[in-house]
Write a protein that holds these residues in place. Structure first.
Motif, short mmCIF file in Angstrom:
data_model
loop_
_atom_site.label_atom_id
_atom_site.label_comp_id
_atom_site.label_asym_id
_atom_site.label_seq_id
_atom_site.Cartn_x
_atom_site.Cartn_y
_atom_site.Cartn_z
N TYR A 1 0.74 -1.22 0.07
CA TYR A 1 0.09 0.02 0.07
C TYR A 1 0.75 1.33 0.16
CZ TYR A 1 -4.33 -2.64 0.44
OH TYR A 1 -5.50 -3.40 0.41
N LEU A 2 2.00 1.24 0.49
CA LEU A 2 2.93 2.36 0.65
C LEU A 2 3.44 2.50 -1.01
CD1 LEU A 2 4.71 4.46 1.70
CD2 LEU A 2 6.53 2.68 2.18
N PHE A 3 3.77 1.25 -1.57
CA PHE A 3 3.97 1.57 -3.14
C PHE A 3 2.58 2.08 -3.94
CE2 PHE A 3 3.80 -0.51 -7.19
CZ PHE A 3 4.98 0.00 -7.92
N MET A 4 1.65 1.70 -3.60
CA MET A 4 0.58 2.17 -4.33
C MET A 4 0.12 3.59 -4.11
SD MET A 4 -0.70 -0.08 -6.51
CE MET A 4 -0.18 -1.91 -6.67
N THR A 5 0.58 4.08 -2.93
CA THR A 5 0.55 5.37 -2.57
C THR A 5 1.46 6.20 -3.29
OG1 THR A 5 -0.16 5.02 -0.06
CG2 THR A 5 0.65 7.07 -0.71
N LEU A 6 2.69 5.76 -3.49
CA LEU A 6 3.47 6.63 -4.58
C LEU A 6 2.77 6.43 -5.87
CD1 LEU A 6 7.17 5.43 -3.32
CD2 LEU A 6 5.93 7.72 -3.09
N VAL A 7 2.54 5.22 -6.47
CA VAL A 7 2.10 5.34 -7.71
C VAL A 7 0.87 6.20 -7.91
CG1 VAL A 7 0.86 3.85 -9.56
CG2 VAL A 7 2.66 2.92 -8.07
N SER A 8 -0.06 6.10 -6.85
CA SER A 8 -1.07 7.24 -6.93
C SER A 8 -0.61 8.94 -6.91
CB SER A 8 -2.07 7.11 -5.78
OG SER A 8 -2.54 5.72 -5.71
N ILE A 9 0.27 9.18 -6.14
CA ILE A 9 1.00 10.44 -5.98
C ILE A 9 1.34 10.78 -7.50
CG2 ILE A 9 2.76 11.95 -4.98
CD1 ILE A 9 2.29 10.45 -2.53
N THR A 10 2.50 9.79 -8.13
CA THR A 10 3.04 9.99 -9.39
C THR A 10 1.98 10.32 -10.44
OG1 THR A 10 4.74 8.52 -8.60
CG2 THR A 10 4.70 9.36 -11.00
N THR A 11 0.75 9.48 -10.32
CA THR A 11 -0.29 9.72 -11.30
C THR A 11 -0.96 11.02 -11.12
OG1 THR A 11 -0.48 7.26 -11.35
CG2 THR A 11 -2.35 8.56 -12.26
N VAL A 12 -1.20 11.12 -10.14
CA VAL A 12 -2.05 12.59 -9.77
C VAL A 12 -1.25 13.76 -10.15
CG1 VAL A 12 -3.39 13.86 -8.25
CG2 VAL A 12 -3.42 11.58 -8.05
N ALA A 13 -0.11 13.72 -10.00
CA ALA A 13 0.83 15.06 -10.16
C ALA A 13 0.94 14.98 -11.72
CB ALA A 13 2.41 14.69 -9.72
N SER A 14 1.05 13.99 -12.51
CA SER A 14 1.40 13.91 -13.97
C SER A 14 -0.09 14.10 -14.69
CB SER A 14 1.92 12.52 -14.47
OG SER A 14 2.93 12.21 -13.87
N PHE A 15 -1.24 13.85 -13.88
CA PHE A 15 -2.44 13.80 -14.63
C PHE A 15 -3.03 15.04 -15.20
CE2 PHE A 15 -7.32 13.60 -14.55
CZ PHE A 15 -7.54 12.32 -14.92
N ASP A 16 -2.95 16.24 -14.43
CA ASP A 16 -3.47 17.05 -14.94
C ASP A 16 -2.80 17.77 -16.26
OD1 ASP A 16 -5.07 19.62 -14.71
OD2 ASP A 16 -3.67 20.67 -14.10
N ALA A 17 -1.33 17.52 -16.23
CA ALA A 17 -0.62 18.14 -17.32
C ALA A 17 -0.52 17.38 -18.52
CB ALA A 17 1.10 18.11 -16.98
N VAL A 18 -0.57 16.07 -18.51
CA VAL A 18 -0.39 15.16 -19.63
C VAL A 18 -1.60 14.17 -19.77
CG1 VAL A 18 2.00 15.21 -19.62
CG2 VAL A 18 1.07 13.30 -18.67
N GLY A 19 -2.59 14.24 -19.04
CA GLY A 19 -3.66 13.17 -19.17
C GLY A 19 -3.49 11.60 -19.11
N ALA A 20 -4.65 10.92 -18.82
CA ALA A 20 -4.36 9.45 -18.62
C ALA A 20 -3.69 8.64 -19.26
CB ALA A 20 -5.69 9.09 -18.14
N ILE A 21 -3.92 8.96 -20.67
CA ILE A 21 -3.11 8.21 -21.65
C ILE A 21 -1.48 8.02 -21.57
CG2 ILE A 21 -2.86 7.89 -24.11
CD1 ILE A 21 -5.74 8.81 -24.49
N LEU A 22 -1.03 9.36 -21.41
CA LEU A 22 0.32 9.44 -21.49
C LEU A 22 0.98 8.85 -20.12
CD1 LEU A 22 3.06 10.07 -22.78
CD2 LEU A 22 2.74 12.54 -22.15
N VAL A 23 0.18 9.10 -19.00
CA VAL A 23 0.46 8.48 -17.68
C VAL A 23 0.63 7.03 -17.87
CG1 VAL A 23 -0.03 8.03 -15.48
CG2 VAL A 23 -0.67 10.15 -16.37
N VAL A 24 -0.37 6.49 -18.36
CA VAL A 24 -0.42 4.82 -18.49
C VAL A 24 0.92 4.43 -19.37
CG1 VAL A 24 -1.48 2.77 -19.55
CG2 VAL A 24 -2.63 4.68 -18.37
#
Length: 290
Positions: free
Chosen positions: A186-209
């Motif tokens: 769950y610590l790892f998933m928290t970091l994945v979530s933080i990274t995803t959210v920080a990237s989400f607004d700038a580049v969108g879900a497709i580029l994050v994936v």
């Protein structure tokens, strides 16, 4: 820095952060968890806006993190109830993402937040919203957030390198050694979530994936050593940002789409030419033995 430079730097930070986290996702055989979280954070962002009336800053980050953790928890819970892992991902991912889309359509339709923006992002707007940092001058807020997230990711990888290495390759052995496997998960998933959210607004879900999965999968073709894999994956993410921007400028098309395409092109080249797992090397080696 110039307008173009800020766009490329922002995308490179996304590629580097996502590339590092993606290695552990690939090794854990949870690559599609990246797809799930990158979409379900939309629900967290929408709910955070409904509570705080803001779509930037700490509220968005907290909402996305909670949505990512909820995704991981629900997937893990369904899997423990004998539902196949891939089915659990599909059920949770589509349900939470659909709720987020419905809330956007019915509750926050007049805000700068829509499904197209969620999927593709709009990285060209990043340089317009800046904040002053002593010693550095005016920096785009999204870029500054990604810098902080990268430092957090690197810090936790260094601190928990051995633990995540063991739990990624052999979770049963990790449990027998007394490591808190579930807590580390769950610590790892928290970091994945933080990274995803920080990237989400700038580049969108497709580029994050694309950045979470493809550079790590590419690095896996070149080496079996974890440290080198991390370096290569981050490097491929950064390289995709630079080349992708050039392709987007050349074709006058979506920057995020071109960068996502570039990750795939680099993977194809590596799949063909990698000396260890490449298609050509597997074809040449039997010939040499004859």
């Amino acid at each position: 820095m110039t307008f173009t430079a800020w766009i490329i730097v922002t995308a490179a930070l996304v590629g580097l952060s996502c590339g590092l986290m993606g290695v552990f996702l690939i090794l854990r055989k949870q690559a599609m968890m990246a797809d799930a979280i990158s979409h379900t954070v939309l629900l967290g962002i929408v709910v955070a806006y409904m509570v705080s009336q803001q779509i930037t800053g700490m509220s968005m980050l907290i909402g996305g993190i909670l949505a990512g953790l909820l995704t991981a928890f629900l997937v893990q819970s369904l899997h423990s109830m004998k539902v196949r892992h891939d089915a659990s991902l599909g059920i949770v991912f589509t349900t939470l993402f659909a709720i987020g889309v419905i809330l956007i359509s019915t509750s926050v339709g007049n805000v700068h937040l829509d499904v197209q923006h969620a999927l593709m992002g709009e990285i060209t707007f990043i340089p317009f919203t800046t904040t002053y940092v002593p010693g550095l001058g005016d920096i785009p807020k999204a870029t500054l957030l990604l810098m902080v997230v990268l430092l957090i990711v690197v810090f936790f990888i260094i601190v928990f390198y051995k633990e995540w290495k063991i739990t990624s390759f052999d979770p049963v052995l990790a449990a027998s050694l007394g490591l808190p496997v579930l807590l580390l998960h769950y610590l790892f998933m928290t970091l994945v979530s933080i990274t995803t959210v920080a990237s989400f607004d700038a580049v969108g879900a497709i580029l994050v994936v694309a950045m979470l999965i493809t550079p790590a999968a590419t690095a896996y073709l070149w080496t079996d050593r974890l440290m080198l894999m991390l370096i290569l994956s981050g490097g491929f993410g950064v390289l995709s940002a630079f080349i992708g921007y050039g392709i987007a400028a050349w074709l006058d098309t979506s920057i995020s789409g071109a960068m996502a395409l570039t990750t795939g092109l680099i993977f194809i080249v590596s799949f063909l030419s990698s000396p260890t797992h490449g298609l050509l090397s597997r074809w040449v080696k039997p010939k040499q033995l004859i």
